[in-house]
Design a protein around this motif. Structure first.
Motif, short mmCIF file in Angstrom:
data_model
loop_
_atom_site.label_atom_id
_atom_site.label_comp_id
_atom_site.label_asym_id
_atom_site.label_seq_id
_atom_site.Cartn_x
_atom_site.Cartn_y
_atom_site.Cartn_z
N ALA A 176 0.84 -1.19 0.00
CA ALA A 176 0.00 0.00 0.00
C ALA A 176 0.88 1.24 0.00
N ASP A 177 0.36 2.30 -0.58
CA ASP A 177 1.06 3.58 -0.54
C ASP A 177 0.74 4.29 0.76
N GLY A 178 1.73 4.95 1.32
CA GLY A 178 1.53 5.68 2.56
C GLY A 178 2.64 6.69 2.75
N GLY A 179 2.92 7.01 3.99
CA GLY A 179 3.96 7.97 4.30
C GLY A 179 4.79 7.49 5.47
N GLY A 180 5.63 8.36 5.97
CA GLY A 180 6.47 8.03 7.11
C GLY A 180 6.84 9.28 7.86
N THR A 186 5.68 6.76 0.58
CA THR A 186 6.34 5.50 0.87
C THR A 186 5.48 4.34 0.39
N ARG A 187 6.12 3.37 -0.25
CA ARG A 187 5.44 2.12 -0.61
C ARG A 187 5.70 1.15 0.53
N TRP A 188 4.63 0.71 1.19
CA TRP A 188 4.75 -0.17 2.35
C TRP A 188 4.44 -1.62 1.98
N LEU A 189 5.18 -2.53 2.58
CA LEU A 189 4.93 -3.97 2.48
C LEU A 189 4.42 -4.45 3.82
N PHE A 190 3.30 -5.15 3.82
CA PHE A 190 2.74 -5.71 5.05
C PHE A 190 2.82 -7.23 4.97
#
Length: 195
Positions: A176-180, A186-190
């Protein structure tokens, strides 16, 4: 923490980092908690300011919060009112003790060459069939951000291969796309997996 610069950032910015505006990952937390026995024992690796621990404690779970930064641990203790163990992931020694491990945006600081061993230590700490939740900033190569913090930046394939080689079951990855904290997209991996 993975290296001196990363540790120095969290120790030096603990109060600001812990009190920042942060949207709680309630959807992921609830999905994780739904897989656990009522009141189950959870190991949180990299609890930061303690918000996720506070949420899980509020839902009746027995949470053992840890962080690699002594200063961040102090901030978390203020929020949750219980001790936070100061510990590097690489020093985890527990055996078959936990019903689940929650590692939101924390294992991403483990050097790539040490991640397999850390996953193995987490596996040992879990009861049979117990779940792990972790999240990472996606990428292709390890590196540092603008604050000097180290990240392992794994790709989904690299992470999946690492877990498969370690004998994890029911491995699931989503993105998912998000931030930090740095305010950058940021592209996040869960990741979820079971012992």
């Amino acid at each position: 923490m993975s290296n001196d610069e990363t540790s120095a950032f969290y120790d030096g910015n603990a109060e600001t980092y812990a009190s920042r505006e942060r949207r709680l990952p309630t959807k992921r937390l609830d999905a994780f908690l739904a897989t656990l026995p009522a009141g189950g024992k959870i190991l949180e690796l990299g609890c930061g300011g303690g918000q996720d621990s506070a949420y899980m404690l509020g839902k009746g779970f027995d949470v053992a919060p840890t962080d690699g930064s002594a200063e961040l641990a102090k901030q978390a203790e203020k929020l949750i009112g219980r001790p936070v163990t100061v510990m590097r992931f690489q020093d985890l020694q527990a055996i078959g003790e936990f019903d689940g491990v929650w590692a939101e945006a924390s294992l991403l600081h483990v050097p790539r060459g040490e991640l397999f061993d850390v996953f193995s230590r987490i596996q040992s700490a879990l009861k049979p069939g117990a779940p792990l939740h972790a999240s990472f900033k996606a990428g292709e190569a390890e590196g540092h951000d603008g604050f000097g913090r180290y990240y392992n930046y794994p790709s989904p394939d690299w992470l999946s291969q690492c877990l498969t080689a370690g004998g994890w079951r029911d491995i699931a990855l989503s993105e998912a796309d998000g931030g930090g904290y740095d305010g950058k997209p940021t592209r996040w991996l869960f990741l979820t997996a079971r012992k």
